[in-house]
Design a protein around this motif. Structure first.
Motif, PDB file in Angstrom:
ATOM      1  N   LEU A   1       0.818  -1.214   0.000  1.00  0.00           N
ATOM      2  CA  LEU A   1       0.000   0.000   0.000  1.00  0.00           C
ATOM      3  C   LEU A   1       0.852   1.263   0.000  1.00  0.00           C
ATOM      4  CD1 LEU A   1      -2.919  -0.705   2.527  1.00  0.00           C
ATOM      5  CD2 LEU A   1      -3.139  -0.125   0.109  1.00  0.00           C
TER       6      LEU A   1
ATOM      7  N   PHE B   1      -3.889   5.787   0.041  1.00  0.00           N
ATOM      8  CA  PHE B   1      -3.079   4.661   0.507  1.00  0.00           C
ATOM      9  C   PHE B   1      -2.690   4.845   1.975  1.00  0.00           C
ATOM     10  CE2 PHE B   1      -2.415   4.955  -4.051  1.00  0.00           C
ATOM     11  CZ  PHE B   1      -2.573   3.643  -4.465  1.00  0.00           C
TER      12      PHE B   1
ATOM     13  N   LYS C   1      -5.539   4.530   4.379  1.00  0.00           N
ATOM     14  CA  LYS C   1      -5.879   3.127   4.631  1.00  0.00           C
ATOM     15  C   LYS C   1      -4.881   2.487   5.599  1.00  0.00           C
ATOM     16  CE  LYS C   1      -8.802   1.466   3.212  1.00  0.00           C
ATOM     17  NZ  LYS C   1     -10.145   1.260   3.823  1.00  0.00           N
TER      18      LYS C   1
ATOM     19  N   ILE D   1      -7.985  -3.586  -0.509  1.00  0.00           N
ATOM     20  CA  ILE D   1      -8.196  -2.164  -0.540  1.00  0.00           C
ATOM     21  C   ILE D   1      -9.690  -1.884  -0.581  1.00  0.00           C
ATOM     22  CG2 ILE D   1      -7.856  -0.056  -1.890  1.00  0.00           C
ATOM     23  CD1 ILE D   1      -5.245  -1.191  -2.833  1.00  0.00           C
TER      24      ILE D   1
END
Length: 253
Positions: free
Chosen positions: A18, A94, A97, A250
């Motif tokens: 990620l 990214f 997350k 994701i």
């Protein structure tokens, strides 16, 4: 907090995947820019010191050498600070997350504020520009102080690491603070109340980012550590994480 974040990041390949792409993009851009700065440092030093043209050769060359080194040092400091802001903007979804998954392992965020990505990006851009402006205002006096013998070579780098570390800490905790509906002023207020913790985290990140490719490789770890720093500063648990993998497909689970 930084080394705990590094441990979480290193043990989870999903987080590595990620986080590596935005860092690689920013790293390539900044590496090219820094290489150009080093290559043209002597020309830039000559450009900003026209008053030294009539000095003796050794005095002029020595002064311009110091000026060139100061320019490179200023470029490195501003590069570290702006790299964080630019990379966070490029990799916003990214890194958000990564931060979310790390916090999820430690109990999540109570009363999390859901913000559309475009609004989060707009806020991140505005706050990052404000931080970059503040860091530039501090960086210019430090650049000038770099011309002072001894002080410029020994004292200024220490001050630069402390100042740079503080700005990095404020920048990196942006994502977890946005998740709680808190803005730049809230970040500064909370971190000021936990200044030793914030500086310890920020200076460690700052020094690691000075290592070649350090910023590219360690940005996701810094984001993970910033999530833990935010929880600690806000009085939320950062003890043993709940069982289960950090990484997941994701998308919001």
């Amino acid at each position: 907090m930084f080394f705990r974040g590094l441990g979480v990041y290193a043990r989870n390949p999903g987080l590595v995947l990620l986080g590596i792409v935005p860092g690689l993009i920013s790293g390539a851009l900044y590496l090219a820019g820094f290489a150009a700065l080093i290559y043209y440092a002597s020309d830039l030093a000559e450009l900003i010191t026209p008053f030294a043209d009539d000095w003796s050769d050794w005095t002029r060359d020595g002064f311009r050498l110091v000026a060139g080194l100061a320019l490179v040092g200023l470029g490195a400091m501003l590069g570290v600070l702006t790299f964080t802001a630019v990379t966070l903007v490029i990799g916003d979804p990214f890194y958000e997350k990564i931060s979310e998954r790390v916090e999820g392992r430690y109990g999540g965020v109570p009363d999390e504020v859901e913000v559309p990505w475009w609004r989060s990006l707009r806020r991140s851009l505005a706050d990052s520009l404000r931080l970059i402006l503040r860091s530039a205002l501090v960086g210019v006096p430090l650049f000038l102080a770099g011309f002072i013998p001894i002080v410029g070579q020994f004292v200024v780098p220490v001050i630069a690491a402390l100042v740079g570390g503080w700005f990095l800490a404020v920048e990196l905790v942006g994502v977890p603070f946005y998740r709680r509906g808190m803005r730049l002023g809230d970040r500064r207020r909370v971190l000021r109340a936990n200044r030793p913790l914030a500086l310890g985290f920020g200076v460690a990140v700052f020094l690691c980012f000075l290592i070649p490719l350090g910023a590219v490789l360690l940005m996701p770890a810094a984001v993970a550590g910033a999530a833990l720093l935010s929880r600690r500063a806000l009085g939320q648990p950062v003890g043993e994480p709940a069982p289960g993998p950090v990484a997941a497909p994701i998308g919001r689970s």
